[in-house]
Design a protein around this motif. Sequence first.
Motif, PDB file in Angstrom:
ATOM      1  N   SER A  38       0.840  -1.201   0.000  1.00 44.78           N
ATOM      2  CA  SER A  38       0.000   0.000   0.000  1.00 44.78           C
ATOM      3  C   SER A  38       0.871   1.246   0.000  1.00 44.78           C
ATOM      4  O   SER A  38       1.940   1.263   0.622  1.00 44.78           O
ATOM      5  N   SER A  54      -0.893   2.816  -8.546  1.00 41.75           N
ATOM      6  CA  SER A  54      -2.184   2.137  -8.411  1.00 41.75           C
ATOM      7  C   SER A  54      -2.308   0.909  -9.301  1.00 41.75           C
ATOM      8  O   SER A  54      -3.179   0.066  -9.086  1.00 41.75           O
ATOM      9  N   GLU A  58      -2.127  -0.887  -3.554  1.00 41.20           N
ATOM     10  CA  GLU A  58      -3.313  -0.184  -3.047  1.00 41.20           C
ATOM     11  C   GLU A  58      -2.870   1.255  -2.771  1.00 41.20           C
ATOM     12  O   GLU A  58      -2.020   1.489  -1.910  1.00 41.20           O
ATOM     13  N   TYR A  60      -3.427   5.450  -2.102  1.00 43.09           N
ATOM     14  CA  TYR A  60      -4.269   6.485  -1.518  1.00 43.09           C
ATOM     15  C   TYR A  60      -3.648   7.853  -1.808  1.00 43.09           C
ATOM     16  O   TYR A  60      -2.433   8.019  -1.696  1.00 43.09           O
ATOM     17  N   ALA A  73      -9.692  11.717  -9.898  1.00 44.30           N
ATOM     18  CA  ALA A  73     -10.644  10.609  -9.818  1.00 44.30           C
ATOM     19  C   ALA A  73     -10.965  10.051 -11.198  1.00 44.30           C
ATOM     20  O   ALA A  73     -11.201   8.843 -11.358  1.00 44.30           O
ATOM     21  N   SER A  79      -6.980   4.526  -7.804  1.00 40.53           N
ATOM     22  CA  SER A  79      -6.552   5.099  -6.522  1.00 40.53           C
ATOM     23  C   SER A  79      -7.747   5.623  -5.751  1.00 40.53           C
ATOM     24  O   SER A  79      -8.788   5.964  -6.332  1.00 40.53           O
ATOM     25  N   SER A  80      -7.581   5.704  -4.448  1.00 41.00           N
ATOM     26  CA  SER A  80      -8.612   6.272  -3.575  1.00 41.00           C
ATOM     27  C   SER A  80      -8.162   7.655  -3.131  1.00 41.00           C
ATOM     28  O   SER A  80      -7.147   7.787  -2.441  1.00 41.00           O
ATOM     29  N   THR A  82      -8.762  11.437  -1.279  1.00 42.06           N
ATOM     30  CA  THR A  82      -9.468  12.107  -0.201  1.00 42.06           C
ATOM     31  C   THR A  82      -9.163  13.598  -0.255  1.00 42.06           C
ATOM     32  O   THR A  82      -8.004  13.993  -0.401  1.00 42.06           O
TER      33      THR A  82
END
Length: 208
Positions: A38, A54, A58, A60, A73, A79-80, A82
């Motif tokens: 990750s 990605s 994993e 972020y 996005a 990818s995640s 925030t």
Amino acid sequence: MYDYWNQRFAQEGMIWGSDPSPTALLAMDLFRQHQSKSVLVPGAGYGRNTKVFSKEFETYGIEVTPVAIEIAAEWDPLSSFTLGSALDHRLEIQVDAIYCYDLLHLFLQEERRRLVVNCLKQLRLGGVVYFTSFSDEDPNNGCGRLMEPGTYEYKEGKFAHFFNDRELREHFAGTEILDTGSYPETLKSPEGKSHSYILRYIVARKMS
């Protein structure tokens, strides 16, 4: 700084094109060697570099500008992302590796240290980091209004800190520093314009 970047992303979109920084590829090899699963990318921008990771990890991303998050996005759906400040936003999990590209130099001293501390808190024991920043070897060092030692408003409304090796190492005191060095970086816009500068990198492992 928030307004500056949000406006730039809104007006210019993928400012530096779609190709990742060569340092992201170097970090990729490092993370493979350490069997990372990750990766966290603070200051992820529009996902130019997260997309490298990605495909295999994993991944972020934390990014403070809403416009960049929207682009990221769409560009890197694996990818995640925030919305939040890398200075204080934390994931609910700890990651194996952190790649932080050219973010550290955008802050004054107190916030630089906050950024490093916050990142390390999101890294598991034995995890590795790869940070890049402006180097004191870059020609822009010393240009413009002095804001703090080593920090200059080198363009109107835009300041940066220019790190020497000792100072960069000091920001990661308490970690095991695996490598440091300088790297010539070239940014290319979608229109074909280019800008070259010198960055420093540091590779470190969290030991406590």
